[in-house]
Enzyme design. Structure first.
Site, PDB file in Angstrom:
ATOM      1  N   LYS A 233       0.820  -1.218   0.000  1.00  0.00           N
ATOM      2  CA  LYS A 233       0.000   0.000   0.000  1.00  0.00           C
ATOM      3  C   LYS A 233       0.853   1.267   0.000  1.00  0.00           C
ATOM      4  O   LYS A 233       0.402   2.327  -0.410  1.00  0.00           O
ATOM      5  CB  LYS A 233      -0.972  -0.012   1.169  1.00  0.00           C
ATOM      6  CG  LYS A 233      -2.022  -1.090   0.999  1.00  0.00           C
ATOM      7  CD  LYS A 233      -3.155  -0.995   1.979  1.00  0.00           C
ATOM      8  CE  LYS A 233      -4.236  -2.005   1.636  1.00  0.00           C
ATOM      9  NZ  LYS A 233      -3.827  -3.404   1.886  1.00  0.00           N
TER      10      LYS A 233
HETATM   11  C1  LIG Z   1      -4.374  -4.481   1.245  1.00  0.00           C
HETATM   12  C2  LIG Z   1      -3.590  -5.725   1.164  1.00  0.00           C
HETATM   13  C3  LIG Z   1      -3.930  -6.771   0.270  1.00  0.00           C
HETATM   14  C4  LIG Z   1      -5.159  -6.698  -0.612  1.00  0.00           C
HETATM   15  O1  LIG Z   1      -4.990  -5.806  -1.682  1.00  0.00           O
HETATM   16  P1  LIG Z   1      -6.237  -5.267  -2.485  1.00  0.00           P
HETATM   17  O2  LIG Z   1      -5.748  -4.171  -3.358  1.00  0.00           O
HETATM   18  O3  LIG Z   1      -7.205  -4.767  -1.446  1.00  0.00           O
HETATM   19  O4  LIG Z   1      -6.793  -6.418  -3.264  1.00  0.00           O
HETATM   20  C5  LIG Z   1      -3.112  -7.887   0.226  1.00  0.00           C
HETATM   21  N1  LIG Z   1      -2.032  -8.005   1.025  1.00  0.00           N
HETATM   22  C6  LIG Z   1      -1.676  -7.032   1.885  1.00  0.00           C
HETATM   23  C7  LIG Z   1      -0.477  -7.242   2.733  1.00  0.00           C
HETATM   24  C8  LIG Z   1      -2.434  -5.861   1.992  1.00  0.00           C
HETATM   25  O5  LIG Z   1      -2.076  -4.912   2.872  1.00  0.00           O
END
Ligand SMILES: *Cc1c(COP(=O)(O)O)cnc(C)c1O
Length: 454
Positions: free
Chosen positions: A110
């Protein structure tokens, strides 16, 4: 380049407008009016370092921001990553690669979007002379990444609510040990839903919202998706030419933002790409891609908590661009039908480049152990979901979304040692600064009135 709403109820927006707005005024999500063909640019892009590649990609969309400013934004956004490659692509086996998206300040993917968005917000705000107060609720990763994206910015204060005692101690430290004056972590005595409800109530109080210029940490912001497209292009360009003909990205998925970004790249003239949506036991998307039926069930806590999601907010972008053929009226029909009954049956569902796999907790544990045994790599429980199905006959790129050090207890239990990361170790010496309060919107509002930017 303009951006339109998936629900067709508003005029086209410029990039800056769409970013500042977040959600489209008609409740839809912004998508590019047309998708560019980037194939002719790829040979040139092969030589660029990550921040430059990001800037070149974003310039195609952000045509209302001067090119040199985008260069500066991208340069700043990836400064706090712990490796100059930013997104290293590691080969695990002949046809198998790991795209490490956990080298940002909060050690999860993120950061790619939220570091960029933080710089972009600061830029847009200073251009307009405005100040905002960001308000959000988190059950884990997003809050930390959002806070770290806005750290120390002079024109935005950030208030993040989370359930006291119900997020991991490391996640709490990532939000509360920043030392930044514009960050206000609020631990609510209650659940994540209580925290979320307070945020929703404050946003729906329109007088309060406009008086304090409240802004959401939007998981659906268009700029987040576009910033995430970049590492797919990057990874593709790191593969040797022979390996590029047939590539599957395997993506641990919750809100469908990450994998959607990759899929968009495949619609921009980059051939030979397919995508596997890897879910945990919360498998609504797995079931959809297997059956064409989109149906919610209860959210169950799992080893991969950032994927404990049933209704994926970015899914609307996919149905607009793919299943509904950019027919906004059809999207409105699907969304309304789904909202009413929690189910939508697509006739003639087309997977359109996607396939899916799922992993329950038991399988996640097995996959962490076997990945370590087979490839000598320590993976986190989210990334583990992507190892559930490696049957694709071609180049496979597993998208690794978090650093294993974020899950020390599970790794210790399964592998017998602790996964560590320097940035997390450093947090352990820092002081926690937070405000604990009852789950009462009056108390949160009072905190914003006391500490918010005016
Ligand atoms: C947010 C997140 C996901 C999921 O990603 P999306 O874009 O919501 O599909 C997977 N793994 C981690 C570690 C995350 O923080």
């Amino acid at each position: 380049m303009n951006f339109v709403s998936t629900r067709g109820g508003c005029r086209p927006f410029s990039f800056s407008e769409a970013v500042s707005e977040g959600l489209a005024p008609d409740g839809g999500l912004f998508v590019p009016e047309t998708l560019p063909d980037i194939s002719a640019l790829l040979p040139e892009w092969e030589k660029l370092p990550y921040p430059k590649l990001c800037a070149e990609f974003m310039k195609i969309f952000a045509v209302d921001i001067p090119a040199k400013d985008i260069d500066a934004i991208a340069e700043m956004a990836y400064k706090r990553f712990d490796t100059p490659e930013i997104a290293p692509l590691t080969r695990l086996d002949k046809d198998l690669h790991l795209l490490e998206l956990y080298h940002g300040p909060t050690l999860a993917f993120k950061d790619f979007a939220l570091q960029f968005l933080g710089e972009l917000y600061e830029y847009l705000l200073s251009r307009s002379g405005r100040k905002i107060n960001v308000l959000g609720a988190t059950s884990g990763d997003t809050g930390g990444a959002a806070i770290n994206g806005l750290l120390g910015k002079g024109n935005a204060n950030i208030f993040i609510l989370y359930p006291e005692g119900r997020i991991s101690p490391l996640q709490e430290r990532q939000m509360t040990c920043t030392g930044a004056k514009n960050v206000f972590p609020i631990a609510i005595r209650g659940t994540f839903d209580d925290a979320q409800a307070i945020v929703k109530e404050l946003f729906s109080d329109l007088d309060f919202k406009s008086a304090w210029r409240l802004s959401a940490v939007n998981s659906i912001n268009l700029a987040r998706i576009l910033a995430q497209c970049v590492y797919y292009v990057w990874a593709y360009l790191r593969l040797d030419k022979d390996s590029r003909a047939k590539v599957q990205f395997i993506v641990p998925t919750g809100n469908f933002g990450n994998v959607l970004a990759g899929w968009l790249v495949s619609k921009m003239g980059v051939g030979g790409l397919s995508f596997k949506v890897a879910t945990n036991r919360n498998d609504i998307l797995y079931r959809l891609f297997k059956t064409g039926v989109y149906e919610v069930s209860k959210v169950c806590p799992s080893h991969a908590p950032s994927m404990d999601i049933q209704v994926s907010s970015n899914f609307e972008r996919f149905i607009y661009l793919s299943q509904c053929g950019k027919d906004a009226a059809k999207v409105r029909e699907v969304m309304a039908g789904f909202k009413k009954s929690g189910k939508w049956v697509f006739d003639n569902f087309a997977a359109d480049g996607f396939s899916a796999s799922r992993a329950d907790d038991e399988l996640i544990e097995k996959l962490i152990v076997s990945a370590y045994g087979k490839y000598s790599v320590v993976i986190d429980p989210h990334t583990a979901c992507a190892f559930a199905d490696l049957s694709f006959d071609g180049t496979k790129v597993v998208v690794s979304t978090a650093h294993p050090a974020k899950f020390p207890d599970l790794i210790k239990k399964l592998l017998g040692f602790e996964a560590k990361a320097d940035s997390l170790e450093r947090l352990k010496d820092k002081q926690i600064v937070k405000t604990v309060m009852d789950a009462d919107k009056v108390l949160v509002a009072a905190m914003i009135e006391k500490c918010g930017l005016v």
